[in-house]
Write an enzyme that holds these catalytic residues in place. Structure first.
Site, PDB file in Angstrom:
ATOM      1  N   GLU A  69       0.847  -1.205   0.000  1.00 44.89           N
ATOM      2  CA  GLU A  69       0.000   0.000   0.000  1.00 44.89           C
ATOM      3  C   GLU A  69       0.878   1.250   0.000  1.00 44.89           C
ATOM      4  O   GLU A  69       0.763   2.124  -0.873  1.00 44.89           O
ATOM      5  CB  GLU A  69      -0.874  -0.054   1.248  1.00 44.89           C
ATOM      6  CG  GLU A  69      -1.624   1.198   1.594  1.00 44.89           C
ATOM      7  CD  GLU A  69      -2.038   1.160   3.064  1.00 44.89           C
ATOM      8  OE1 GLU A  69      -3.232   1.087   3.312  1.00 44.89           O
ATOM      9  OE2 GLU A  69      -1.151   1.187   3.947  1.00 44.89           O
ATOM     10  N   ASP A 261      -9.764   1.650   6.737  1.00 41.23           N
ATOM     11  CA  ASP A 261      -9.797   1.358   5.292  1.00 41.23           C
ATOM     12  C   ASP A 261     -10.876   2.187   4.600  1.00 41.23           C
ATOM     13  O   ASP A 261     -10.668   2.741   3.517  1.00 41.23           O
ATOM     14  CB  ASP A 261     -10.128  -0.123   5.038  1.00 41.23           C
ATOM     15  CG  ASP A 261      -8.913  -1.032   5.082  1.00 41.23           C
ATOM     16  OD1 ASP A 261      -7.948  -0.686   5.796  1.00 41.23           O
ATOM     17  OD2 ASP A 261      -8.940  -2.089   4.427  1.00 41.23           O
TER      18      ASP A 261
END
Ligand SMILES: O[C@@H]1[C@@H](O)[C@H](O[C@@H]2CO[C@@H](O[C@@H]3CO[C@@H](O[C@@H]4CO[C@@H](O)[C@H](O)[C@H]4O)[C@H](O)[C@H]3O)[C@H](O)[C@H]2O)OC[C@H]1O
Length: 380
Positions: A69, A261
């Site tokens: 990420e 998230d």
């Protein structure tokens, strides 16, 4: 799609300027933030760490690991900022330490490594692969292709091919469900993470991936726009962290609520709208999220059920949430949009051990709201 979309017009909204900030103030803020995150002048805010002459990593300062990420986000930031050395260092580290050459996940990148390069996991997280692919395409178009791993365009096309065709001739699974065209949470499960859905990326993959995969990406863009709408609550706009394919929250392990998230969904809607203005882009969700947060005190941001009930637990990344709520204003107008952008402008980057995720979202929001999160086409 309309001609006013940035993809066609080449024009990007500068929300800060619309609110009266000067070009100089905006550019200073971008440069200052870049320096805070990407140089060691300020160790309190740094998340990028060079290694030797040709490598570097982004540190998840809260978990003390290096994630696909963060590496893919860093590469996207670097290509937008025309920082080729930073980009190449991050990609070189990624390829050397994260790429897997054997086992069920060969061809993907290990989602978590230690800063010394050893792997913490032998599984991938698909949000990394999709960001790597678009950052590589942009690098190819902005700087031209080099040799080996720096043949950016080939790397991007090969990676997307793996993402869709993995498991056809060897063990393993694709990262997308090939029937419903939805991205999976990880390749070997059949549920999703609403914040992984990037229809605006898939529109570009449908132009730049290998020809045999282009139709899939076009259909994936439509499927993801519909899925975002389905998985976000009809009144609050809040998305769970994980959700089943029918859009209902997957709370099997406690990830069925609005938490870290989920924040990215607002950004993904807004950038999709800015880039493509597709009539199916769920802009109404962005308005609902802003309505939900407009009168909340950032000091008191919490974990929420998607229908808006607060838990006792505070948000782990309140600065990130301020940033993503502001990012939504790229697709919205009105008093809430204005208020949330001003709140973001007045918020400094985060210091301390949890700064990585907040400051990644912070920098993306700065780029987007200033008209600097751009599509880099060939020869652009
Ligand atoms: O064996 C597999 C495992 O490998 C598999 O691992 C999952 C891989 O994806 C991970 O998701 C990443 C981490 O969380 C998200 O962002 C975080 C948001 O909160 C912040 O505090 C944090 O700093 C951020 O990194 C990323 O977007 C994801 O890429 C997931 O956590 C792992 O469980 O799981 C299934 C097993 O079978």
């Amino acid at each position: 799609m309309t001609e006013t979309a940035a993809y066609y017009s080449g024009n990007y909204r500068n929300v800060f300027k619309e609110l009266g900030f000067s070009n100089e103030e905006i550019q200073d803020r971008i440069d200052d933030t870049w320096n805070k995150l990407f140089t060691d002048e300020n160790k309190e805010t740094q998340i990028y760490y060079p290694v030797g002459n040709d490598k570097a990593y982004m540190l998840d300062t809260g978990n003390l690991d290096v994630r696909t990420e963060g590496m893919s986000y860093g590469m996207m930031m670097a290509v937008q900022m025309d920082e080729k050395d930073v980009f190449n260092r991050l990609w070189n580290w990624t390829y050397q330490y994260m790429f897997m050459t054997e086992g069920e996940n060969a061809g993907y990148f290990a989602w978590s490594c230690n800063p010394d390069g050893t792997k913490r996991s032998y599984g991938p997280a698909p949000d990394g692969e999709e960001y790597f692919a678009l950052a590589l395409f942009f690098a190819s178009h902005r700087w031209g292709d080099g040799q080996g791993i720096f043949n950016y365009g080939k790397q991007a096309r090969d990676l997307l091919r793996t993402c869709l065709h993995k498991g056809e001739n060897e063990i393993g699974h694709p990262m997308w469900n090939l029937e419903n065209k939805l991205i999976k949470f990880v390749p070997n499960v059949e549920f999703s993470d609403p914040s992984y859905h990037l229809p605006h990326f898939y529109e570009l993959f449908s132009l730049w991936a290998y020809p045999e995969d282009q139709d899939f990406w076009k259909e994936a863009a439509a499927a993801s726009r519909a899925y975002i709408k389905k998985s976000c609550h009809s009144k609050t706009g809040l998305a769970p962290e994980y959700a089943y394919y029918d859009g209902t929250p997957n709370n099997e392990n406690g990830y069925g609520h609005f938490f870290s998230d989920s924040y990215r969904v607002a950004c993904n809607i807004a950038l999709d709208y800015e880039w493509f203005k597709d009539e199916q882009c769920p802009v109404d969700v962005a308005y609902r999220i802003q309505q939900f947060f407009a009168d909340k005190d950032p000091e008191d941001y919490r974990r929420y059920t998607i229908d808006g009930e607060p838990f006792e637990e505070k948000a782990l990344h309140p600065v990130g949430l301020i940033a993503t709520n502001a990012f939504a204003s790229l697709a919205t107008d009105g008093p809430n949009a204005e208020k949330l952008v001003k709140l973001f402008w007045e918020t400094p980057v985060r210091t301390g051990e949890r700064r990585y995720y907040d400051n990644c979202l912070y920098f993306f929001s700065l780029l987007a709201l200033s008209g600097n999160f751009k599509i880099w086409k060939a020869n652009s």
